[in-house]
Design a protein around this motif. Structure first.
Motif, PDB file in Angstrom:
ATOM      1  N   CYS A   1       0.849  -1.193   0.000  1.00 40.17           N
ATOM      2  CA  CYS A   1       0.000   0.000   0.000  1.00 40.17           C
ATOM      3  C   CYS A   1       0.886   1.244   0.000  1.00 40.17           C
ATOM      4  CB  CYS A   1      -0.998   0.017   1.149  1.00 40.17           C
ATOM      5  SG  CYS A   1      -0.319   0.043   2.801  1.00 40.17           S
TER       6      CYS A   1
ATOM      7  N   SER B   1      -7.506   3.284   9.108  1.00 36.58           N
ATOM      8  CA  SER B   1      -8.662   3.129   8.217  1.00 36.58           C
ATOM      9  C   SER B   1      -8.403   3.770   6.855  1.00 36.58           C
ATOM     10  CB  SER B   1      -9.911   3.729   8.863  1.00 36.58           C
ATOM     11  OG  SER B   1      -9.874   5.154   8.865  1.00 36.58           O
ATOM     12  N   TYR B   2      -7.515   4.754   6.803  1.00 38.40           N
ATOM     13  CA  TYR B   2      -7.138   5.370   5.528  1.00 38.40           C
ATOM     14  C   TYR B   2      -5.968   4.637   4.886  1.00 38.40           C
ATOM     15  CZ  TYR B   2     -10.153   9.313   6.676  1.00 38.40           C
ATOM     16  OH  TYR B   2     -11.239  10.089   6.964  1.00 38.40           O
TER      17      TYR B   2
ATOM     18  N   THR C   1      -4.970   1.491   4.733  1.00 34.32           N
ATOM     19  CA  THR C   1      -5.101   0.170   4.117  1.00 34.32           C
ATOM     20  C   THR C   1      -6.303   0.057   3.184  1.00 34.32           C
ATOM     21  OG1 THR C   1      -6.289  -0.603   6.097  1.00 34.32           O
ATOM     22  CG2 THR C   1      -3.909  -0.952   6.028  1.00 34.32           C
ATOM     23  N   ARG C   2      -6.785   1.164   2.681  1.00 28.79           N
ATOM     24  CA  ARG C   2      -7.891   1.109   1.730  1.00 28.79           C
ATOM     25  C   ARG C   2      -7.453   0.445   0.433  1.00 28.79           C
ATOM     26  NH1 ARG C   2     -10.892   7.051   2.271  1.00 28.79           N
ATOM     27  NH2 ARG C   2     -11.782   6.668   4.351  1.00 28.79           N
ATOM     28  N   GLU C   3      -8.394  -0.264  -0.185  1.00 28.43           N
ATOM     29  CA  GLU C   3      -8.075  -1.032  -1.390  1.00 28.43           C
ATOM     30  C   GLU C   3      -7.536  -0.144  -2.512  1.00 28.43           C
ATOM     31  OE1 GLU C   3     -10.283  -4.197  -4.421  1.00 28.43           O
ATOM     32  OE2 GLU C   3     -11.135  -3.761  -2.436  1.00 28.43           O
ATOM     33  N   GLU C   4      -8.025   1.088  -2.613  1.00 27.97           N
ATOM     34  CA  GLU C   4      -7.568   1.952  -3.700  1.00 27.97           C
ATOM     35  C   GLU C   4      -6.123   2.409  -3.514  1.00 27.97           C
ATOM     36  OE1 GLU C   4     -10.241   4.686  -1.057  1.00 27.97           O
ATOM     37  OE2 GLU C   4     -10.176   2.572  -1.688  1.00 27.97           O
ATOM     38  N   ASN C   5      -5.560   2.202  -2.318  1.00 28.27           N
ATOM     39  CA  ASN C   5      -4.167   2.560  -2.071  1.00 28.27           C
ATOM     40  C   ASN C   5      -3.217   1.380  -2.240  1.00 28.27           C
ATOM     41  OD1 ASN C   5      -4.972   5.165  -1.362  1.00 28.27           O
ATOM     42  ND2 ASN C   5      -5.139   4.666   0.818  1.00 28.27           N
TER      43      ASN C   5
END
Length: 297
Positions: free
Chosen positions: A147, A240-241, A243-247
């Motif tokens: 990520c 929570s920010y 490990t977001r999938e978009e990252n």
């Protein structure tokens, strides 16, 4: 001729794996890298924070030689089976669940999940770069995720960016990425009392100056100066920010893959896989040149 055009004319290319982290490098044999190719790799690495090279037939000696071009290498730590490294190559660490003739695994980290983390960030100067070369891979599972921590920082609301500016996180040294207690460490349930090192929540990349969210690992972390409940709540919000999938980029391994990542600009994790399958990776690690420095922007 532009750098991009010149690279293309030499057969080299860097194709992004996601919009925010990782690129696949084409047209380079890591066993025979010249100065122009290395300059291209170095530039692409700073831009993308993670690089993939497919189909690399490298001896352990060649992997060490390529890795060493980025800086001094760490020696591999003692593995769970008591071995220290590949014989004659103290820089090579085996990540494997394969059992040897004595019934013990020949490497470390087994077949389980490795949670999101930054390698050895409990040190004052954590390693700059980690690199894996796939020798054997299971038919399913064992994927490695990266990520991008610049993207994670950019995703924070402005109020949260202001809140964390100047704060430091303790990077815990109790457990390794497989969840095992490190040798010589006595575990505690209180993250304020655990061994570790405080680093800035937001650091500046030493080469690019980009702001990076720098979290290490969630377990036993603590934000300096906050009581335990407030620290836990703020850490949960930051993670929570991060490990977001978009990252993130998810890598499905093939034999011969080399995946390297910037330990300052990414976090990584590994999916579990069937323990009856075989997996063998050779890993090298470039020593940290500098302590993580706070982003001043």
């Amino acid at each position: 001729m532009s750098d991009t055009a010149q690279s293309a004319s030499m057969g080299m290319d860097a194709r992004p794996l996601t919009p925010v982290v990782g690129a696949e490098i084409l047209g380079i044999d890591l066993g025979n890298v010249d100065d122009a190719q290395f300059a291209f790799i170095r530039q692409a690495f700073d831009r993308h924070a993670g690089l993939l090279f497919r189909g690399q037939d490298l001896s352990p000696e060649q992997l060490v030689a390529f890795s060493r071009r980025f800086g001094e290498l760490d020696h591999a730590p003692i593995m769970e089976n008591g071995q220290t490294a590949v014989p004659g190559l103290p820089e090579v660490y085996l990540v494997s669940n394969i059992k040897g003739p004595d019934g013990k695994e020949i490497g470390s980290l087994g077949a389980g999940e490795a949670v999101w983390h930054t390698d050895m960030s409990y040190l004052a100067a954590p390693p700059d770069i980690s690199m894996l070369h796939a020798i054997e891979v299971p038919p399913a599972g064992g994927d490695t995720w990266l990520c991008g921590m610049n993207a994670a920082y950019n995703a924070l609301p402005e109020e949260l960016k202001r809140r964390v500016k100047g704060l430091r996180i303790k990077h815990d040294g109790t457990y390794n990425s497989g969840g095992y207690v490190r040798q010589g460490v006595t575990p505690t349930d209180d993250p304020r009392e655990s061994p570790g090192t405080y680093h800035p929540v937001v650091i500046a990349h030493p080469n690019t100056g980009q702001p990076l969210l720098y979290l290490g690992r969630r377990r036993m972390a603590h934000i300096e100066g906050l009581d335990l409940a407030e620290s836990e709540a703020l850490l949960d919000e930051l993670w929570s920010y991060a490990t977001r999938e978009e990252n993130a980029y998810r890598h499905h391994w093939r034999i011969g893959d080399v995946l390297m990542w910037d330990n300052r600009a990414t976090m990584h994790r590994r999916d579990p896989f069937d323990a009856a399958s075989r997996r063998l990776m050779r890993r090298t690690q470039v020593k940290g040149a500098l302590k993580p420095a706070a982003y001043a922007g």
